[in-house]
Design a protein around this motif. Structure first.
Motif, PDB file in Angstrom:
ATOM      1  N   LEU A   4       0.829  -1.203   0.000  1.00  0.00           N
ATOM      2  CA  LEU A   4       0.000   0.000   0.000  1.00  0.00           C
ATOM      3  C   LEU A   4       0.863   1.252   0.000  1.00  0.00           C
ATOM      4  CD1 LEU A   4      -2.857   1.153   0.090  1.00  0.00           C
ATOM      5  CD2 LEU A   4      -2.735   1.051   2.574  1.00  0.00           C
ATOM      6  N   GLY A   5       1.921   1.262   0.802  1.00  0.00           N
ATOM      7  CA  GLY A   5       2.842   2.401   0.842  1.00  0.00           C
ATOM      8  C   GLY A   5       3.533   2.591  -0.493  1.00  0.00           C
ATOM      9  N   PHE A   6       3.916   1.498  -1.139  1.00  0.00           N
ATOM     10  CA  PHE A   6       4.584   1.577  -2.434  1.00  0.00           C
ATOM     11  C   PHE A   6       3.648   2.122  -3.505  1.00  0.00           C
ATOM     12  CE2 PHE A   6       6.004  -0.332  -6.475  1.00  0.00           C
ATOM     13  CZ  PHE A   6       7.270   0.225  -6.517  1.00  0.00           C
ATOM     14  N   ILE A   7       2.395   1.676  -3.482  1.00  0.00           N
ATOM     15  CA  ILE A   7       1.406   2.137  -4.464  1.00  0.00           C
ATOM     16  C   ILE A   7       1.151   3.627  -4.295  1.00  0.00           C
ATOM     17  CG2 ILE A   7      -1.017   1.976  -5.169  1.00  0.00           C
ATOM     18  CD1 ILE A   7      -0.819  -1.049  -4.554  1.00  0.00           C
ATOM     19  N   SER A   8       0.963   4.095  -3.047  1.00  0.00           N
ATOM     20  CA  SER A   8       0.689   5.514  -2.834  1.00  0.00           C
ATOM     21  C   SER A   8       1.904   6.363  -3.177  1.00  0.00           C
ATOM     22  CB  SER A   8       0.236   5.776  -1.402  1.00  0.00           C
ATOM     23  OG  SER A   8       1.295   5.549  -0.499  1.00  0.00           O
ATOM     24  N   CYS A   9       3.095   5.825  -3.031  1.00  0.00           N
ATOM     25  CA  CYS A   9       4.317   6.552  -3.352  1.00  0.00           C
ATOM     26  C   CYS A   9       4.454   6.738  -4.865  1.00  0.00           C
ATOM     27  CB  CYS A   9       5.515   5.813  -2.787  1.00  0.00           C
ATOM     28  SG  CYS A   9       7.034   6.769  -2.830  1.00  0.00           S
ATOM     29  N   ASN A  10       3.901   5.821  -5.650  1.00  0.00           N
ATOM     30  CA  ASN A  10       4.009   5.889  -7.103  1.00  0.00           C
ATOM     31  C   ASN A  10       2.847   6.623  -7.769  1.00  0.00           C
ATOM     32  OD1 ASN A  10       6.457   4.592  -7.255  1.00  0.00           O
ATOM     33  ND2 ASN A  10       5.519   2.565  -7.260  1.00  0.00           N
ATOM     34  N   LYS A  11       1.943   7.189  -6.997  1.00  0.00           N
ATOM     35  CA  LYS A  11       0.803   7.921  -7.539  1.00  0.00           C
ATOM     36  C   LYS A  11       1.308   9.162  -8.259  1.00  0.00           C
ATOM     37  CE  LYS A  11      -3.596   9.705  -5.904  1.00  0.00           C
ATOM     38  NZ  LYS A  11      -4.422   9.896  -4.703  1.00  0.00           N
ATOM     39  N   LYS A  12       0.839   9.406  -9.474  1.00  0.00           N
ATOM     40  CA  LYS A  12       1.285  10.531 -10.293  1.00  0.00           C
ATOM     41  C   LYS A  12       0.141  11.485 -10.560  1.00  0.00           C
ATOM     42  CE  LYS A  12       5.487   9.046 -11.159  1.00  0.00           C
ATOM     43  NZ  LYS A  12       6.650   9.717 -10.671  1.00  0.00           N
ATOM     44  N   TYR A 131      -1.487  16.972  -3.122  1.00  0.00           N
ATOM     45  CA  TYR A 131      -0.311  17.741  -3.541  1.00  0.00           C
ATOM     46  C   TYR A 131       0.665  16.834  -4.270  1.00  0.00           C
ATOM     47  CZ  TYR A 131      -1.597  21.694  -0.519  1.00  0.00           C
ATOM     48  OH  TYR A 131      -2.222  22.764   0.068  1.00  0.00           O
ATOM     49  N   TYR A 132       1.277  17.391  -5.331  1.00  0.00           N
ATOM     50  CA  TYR A 132       2.256  16.684  -6.147  1.00  0.00           C
ATOM     51  C   TYR A 132       3.472  17.576  -6.351  1.00  0.00           C
ATOM     52  CZ  TYR A 132      -1.710  13.677  -7.245  1.00  0.00           C
ATOM     53  OH  TYR A 132      -2.782  12.823  -7.150  1.00  0.00           O
ATOM     54  N   ASP A 133       4.643  16.970  -6.542  1.00  0.00           N
ATOM     55  CA  ASP A 133       5.867  17.744  -6.748  1.00  0.00           C
ATOM     56  C   ASP A 133       6.082  18.027  -8.236  1.00  0.00           C
ATOM     57  OD1 ASP A 133       6.909  15.405  -7.868  1.00  0.00           O
ATOM     58  OD2 ASP A 133       8.180  14.944  -6.142  1.00  0.00           O
ATOM     59  N   TYR A 138       3.181  12.085  -6.134  1.00  0.00           N
ATOM     60  CA  TYR A 138       2.303  12.373  -5.002  1.00  0.00           C
ATOM     61  C   TYR A 138       3.105  12.727  -3.756  1.00  0.00           C
ATOM     62  CZ  TYR A 138      -1.049  11.348  -1.267  1.00  0.00           C
ATOM     63  OH  TYR A 138      -1.838  11.409  -0.161  1.00  0.00           O
ATOM     64  N   ILE A 139       2.700  13.801  -3.063  1.00  0.00           N
ATOM     65  CA  ILE A 139       3.335  14.202  -1.805  1.00  0.00           C
ATOM     66  C   ILE A 139       2.438  13.852  -0.630  1.00  0.00           C
ATOM     67  CG2 ILE A 139       4.207  16.126  -0.438  1.00  0.00           C
ATOM     68  CD1 ILE A 139       4.776  17.602  -3.087  1.00  0.00           C
ATOM     69  N   THR A 140       1.219  14.403  -0.626  1.00  0.00           N
ATOM     70  CA  THR A 140       0.316  14.197   0.498  1.00  0.00           C
ATOM     71  C   THR A 140      -1.110  14.615   0.126  1.00  0.00           C
ATOM     72  OG1 THR A 140      -0.002  14.604   2.870  1.00  0.00           O
ATOM     73  CG2 THR A 140       0.661  16.471   1.548  1.00  0.00           C
ATOM     74  N   THR A 141      -2.067  14.185   0.941  1.00  0.00           N
ATOM     75  CA  THR A 141      -3.454  14.635   0.824  1.00  0.00           C
ATOM     76  C   THR A 141      -3.813  15.348   2.119  1.00  0.00           C
ATOM     77  OG1 THR A 141      -4.065  12.798  -0.602  1.00  0.00           O
ATOM     78  CG2 THR A 141      -5.860  13.917   0.535  1.00  0.00           C
ATOM     79  N   SER A 173     -10.337  22.854  11.368  1.00  0.00           N
ATOM     80  CA  SER A 173     -10.655  21.508  10.900  1.00  0.00           C
ATOM     81  C   SER A 173      -9.636  20.942   9.917  1.00  0.00           C
ATOM     82  CB  SER A 173     -12.028  21.515  10.221  1.00  0.00           C
ATOM     83  OG  SER A 173     -11.940  22.263   9.029  1.00  0.00           O
ATOM     84  N   ASP A 174      -8.567  21.666   9.636  1.00  0.00           N
ATOM     85  CA  ASP A 174      -7.595  21.188   8.668  1.00  0.00           C
ATOM     86  C   ASP A 174      -6.786  20.026   9.241  1.00  0.00           C
ATOM     87  OD1 ASP A 174      -8.456  23.225   7.116  1.00  0.00           O
ATOM     88  OD2 ASP A 174      -6.676  24.462   7.320  1.00  0.00           O
ATOM     89  N   THR A 175      -6.681  18.971   8.468  1.00  0.00           N
ATOM     90  CA  THR A 175      -5.882  17.826   8.895  1.00  0.00           C
ATOM     91  C   THR A 175      -5.156  17.233   7.702  1.00  0.00           C
ATOM     92  OG1 THR A 175      -7.730  16.315   8.551  1.00  0.00           O
ATOM     93  CG2 THR A 175      -7.442  17.184  10.775  1.00  0.00           C
ATOM     94  N   ILE A 176      -4.006  16.678   7.972  1.00  0.00           N
ATOM     95  CA  ILE A 176      -3.281  15.954   6.934  1.00  0.00           C
ATOM     96  C   ILE A 176      -3.734  14.506   7.020  1.00  0.00           C
ATOM     97  CG2 ILE A 176      -1.026  15.145   6.161  1.00  0.00           C
ATOM     98  CD1 ILE A 176       0.132  17.777   7.102  1.00  0.00           C
ATOM     99  N   LYS A 177      -4.249  13.978   5.905  1.00  0.00           N
ATOM    100  CA  LYS A 177      -4.806  12.619   5.904  1.00  0.00           C
ATOM    101  C   LYS A 177      -3.724  11.569   5.672  1.00  0.00           C
ATOM    102  CE  LYS A 177      -8.644  11.842   3.838  1.00  0.00           C
ATOM    103  NZ  LYS A 177      -9.712  11.750   2.857  1.00  0.00           N
ATOM    104  N   THR A 178      -2.898  11.789   4.679  1.00  0.00           N
ATOM    105  CA  THR A 178      -1.845  10.824   4.376  1.00  0.00           C
ATOM    106  C   THR A 178      -0.593  11.587   4.016  1.00  0.00           C
ATOM    107  OG1 THR A 178      -2.462  10.755   2.048  1.00  0.00           O
ATOM    108  CG2 THR A 178      -3.435   9.092   3.481  1.00  0.00           C
ATOM    109  N   THR A 179       0.535  10.969   4.197  1.00  0.00           N
ATOM    110  CA  THR A 179       1.788  11.624   3.838  1.00  0.00           C
ATOM    111  C   THR A 179       2.657  10.694   3.026  1.00  0.00           C
ATOM    112  OG1 THR A 179       2.813  10.930   5.898  1.00  0.00           O
ATOM    113  CG2 THR A 179       1.819  13.127   5.879  1.00  0.00           C
ATOM    114  N   LYS A 180       3.572  11.291   2.318  1.00  0.00           N
ATOM    115  CA  LYS A 180       4.507  10.526   1.515  1.00  0.00           C
ATOM    116  C   LYS A 180       5.481   9.809   2.450  1.00  0.00           C
ATOM    117  CE  LYS A 180       7.904  11.446  -2.109  1.00  0.00           C
ATOM    118  NZ  LYS A 180       8.492  12.502  -2.923  1.00  0.00           N
TER     119      LYS A 180
END
Length: 183
Positions: A4-12, A131-133, A138-141, A173-180
């Motif tokens: 799962l971590g690898f898949i989210s890291c490769n999100k473009k 967010y994307y670099d 993919y960086i984070t949501t 209410s701002d929260t970081i849901k997932t991170t790289k």
């Protein structure tokens, strides 16, 4: 977990490239007829468009030098999305994008809601920002909440309005849901 971590890291990022064409079309001068806003779905579409416009302009601004003539034009257009032209409206957004080195941003899961405080009805948009670099990686949501208003702007006896943000990134209410994942 590792897969799962690898898949989210490769999100473009698969959206459009930010360009000067984006700047030319994102000036908040468009007005919308009240008769076309009979449904919540129409409000969500317009709100999503305005959020995406502001994020696109912000990514263009933060990727530049911030001291050129075109950067000042971009900054002016970003401020046009707010009722008050205060630099504090944009500071949290620009600071976050700078710190994460964001080059692309995509809005997802936008919903609108109303809240009645005293006799005032306040409009809010809840949404996720991906967010994307610069390599479209993919960086984070981040989950965000923005307050907006629809201000009457009648033109030749037609009922129309303009869209403005009152507060873009509400901190309650701002929260970081997932991170790289760190490498």
């Amino acid at each position: 977990m590792i897969i799962l971590g690898f898949i989210s890291c490769n999100k473009k990022y698969e959206g459009e490239e930010n360009s000067l064409e984006t700047i030319r079309n994102a000036n908040n001068n468009v007005s919308y007829s009240k008769t076309k806003l009979d449904s919540l779905q129409a409000t969500n579409v317009i709100t999503s468009q305005k959020v995406q416009d502001l994020l696109d302009l912000s990514t263009l601004y933060t990727s530049g030098n911030k001291d050129t003539e075109i950067d000042s034009v971009i900054y002016t257009q970003m401020q046009a999305h707010f009722l008050t032209k205060d630099s504090n409206n944009l500071k949290p957004l620009l600071k976050e994008m700078d710190s994460l080195k964001v080059r692309f941003a995509k809005v997802n899961n936008l919903t609108t809601s109303k809240s009645v405080i005293d006799k005032d009805t306040l409009d809010f948009a809840n949404f996720d920002v991906e967010y994307y670099d610069n390599k479209r990686t993919y960086i984070t949501t981040v989950n965000r909440k923005a307050q907006y208003m629809l201000k009457a702007s009648p033109v030749k006896f037609q009922k129309e309005f303009k869209f403005y943000f009152s507060n873009f990134y509400k901190k309650d209410s701002d929260t970081i849901k997932t991170t790289k994942p760190a490498l």
